[in-house]
Design a protein around this motif. Structure first.
Motif, short mmCIF file in Angstrom:
data_model
loop_
_atom_site.label_atom_id
_atom_site.label_comp_id
_atom_site.label_asym_id
_atom_site.label_seq_id
_atom_site.Cartn_x
_atom_site.Cartn_y
_atom_site.Cartn_z
N ALA A 50 26.32 -36.63 21.67
CA ALA A 50 26.46 -36.90 20.23
C ALA A 50 25.09 -37.02 19.57
CB ALA A 50 27.26 -38.18 20.01
N GLY A 51 24.15 -37.68 20.24
CA GLY A 51 22.79 -37.78 19.72
C GLY A 51 22.11 -36.42 19.67
N THR A 96 19.99 -31.86 16.56
CA THR A 96 19.97 -30.41 16.39
C THR A 96 20.26 -30.03 14.95
OG1 THR A 96 20.73 -30.13 18.65
CG2 THR A 96 20.92 -28.23 17.22
N ARG A 97 21.26 -30.68 14.36
CA ARG A 97 21.63 -30.37 12.99
C ARG A 97 20.55 -30.80 12.01
NH1 ARG A 97 28.10 -31.70 12.82
NH2 ARG A 97 28.70 -29.96 14.15
N ALA A 146 11.55 -37.87 10.34
CA ALA A 146 11.81 -38.28 11.72
C ALA A 146 12.52 -39.63 11.74
CB ALA A 146 10.51 -38.36 12.50
N ARG A 147 12.12 -40.54 10.86
CA ARG A 147 12.76 -41.87 10.78
C ARG A 147 14.22 -41.73 10.39
NH1 ARG A 147 10.49 -47.02 10.56
NH2 ARG A 147 8.37 -46.18 10.46
N ASP A 148 14.50 -40.86 9.43
CA ASP A 148 15.87 -40.64 8.98
C ASP A 148 16.72 -40.03 10.10
OD1 ASP A 148 18.06 -40.53 7.29
OD2 ASP A 148 17.50 -38.58 6.46
N ALA A 158 17.34 -42.57 12.86
CA ALA A 158 18.27 -43.61 12.40
C ALA A 158 19.71 -43.13 12.55
CB ALA A 158 17.98 -43.97 10.95
N ARG A 159 19.94 -41.85 12.28
CA ARG A 159 21.29 -41.29 12.46
C ARG A 159 21.68 -41.26 13.93
NH1 ARG A 159 21.96 -36.33 8.18
NH2 ARG A 159 20.99 -37.38 6.42
N VAL A 160 20.71 -40.96 14.79
CA VAL A 160 20.99 -40.94 16.23
C VAL A 160 21.25 -42.36 16.72
CG1 VAL A 160 20.04 -40.37 18.48
CG2 VAL A 160 19.66 -38.83 16.57
#
Length: 152
Positions: free
Chosen positions: A63-64, A69-70, A128-130, A133-135
């Motif tokens: 999932a990460g 990738t997206r 990169a932070r964004d 954070a999603r991961v």
């Protein structure tokens, strides 16, 4: 498709240290100690560091990976620093006691506090932070954003 080893010496492994309160005198807690290796950003510019220990399933790693990738989509590069080597077994629900150890359900990576899970490079810090954070939202334990240390 989730990660898993091609071949293993043994199909089933023991759990490791106790994962909860036990009736024995010593209580070890979930996973003891901090990460001795893999605890600094080595490949990319920024990383996602685990603050708690536990098992990270292959599905969570996948999932990460999909999320990164997206988000990256050709601009930067990402690195996965964990691999699920440990088979986690389970016995079906409503099964009587005995009859041996259950069959492997899924594969997991043993994560200690301080271990770097994912790294990303080639992106500005805000992006990169964004992304990380999603991961981190998909991880089963607390994580933090870390940057590469300047080399001397």
């Amino acid at each position: 498709m989730p990660l898993m080893p091609k071949r293993v010496k043994y199909r089933k492994s023991q759990r490791g240290v106790a994962r909860g309160k036990t009736t024995r005198k010593k209580y070890h807690g979930p996973i003891r100690g901090f990460a001795q290796r893999g605890n600094y950003v080595a490949y990319g510019d920024y990383g996602l560091q685990a603050l708690e220990g536990g098992w990270l399933s292959a599905e969570c790693i996948e999932a990460g990976r999909i999320t990164m990738t997206r988000f990256v989509s050709g601009e930067g590069r990402y690195y996965i620093r964990v691999f699920p080597h440990k088979p986690i077994t389970a016995i079906p629900a409503e099964t009587r006691m005995g009859k041996g150890k259950g069959e492997p359900e899924y594969w997991a990576a043993v994560v200690r506090p301080g271990q770097i899970l994912f790294e990303i490079g080639g992106l500005p810090e805000a992006a990169a932070r964004d992304c990380l954070a999603r991961v981190a939202y998909k991880m089963p334990f607390k994580c933090r954003f870390v940057a590469r240390r300047p080399s001397v």
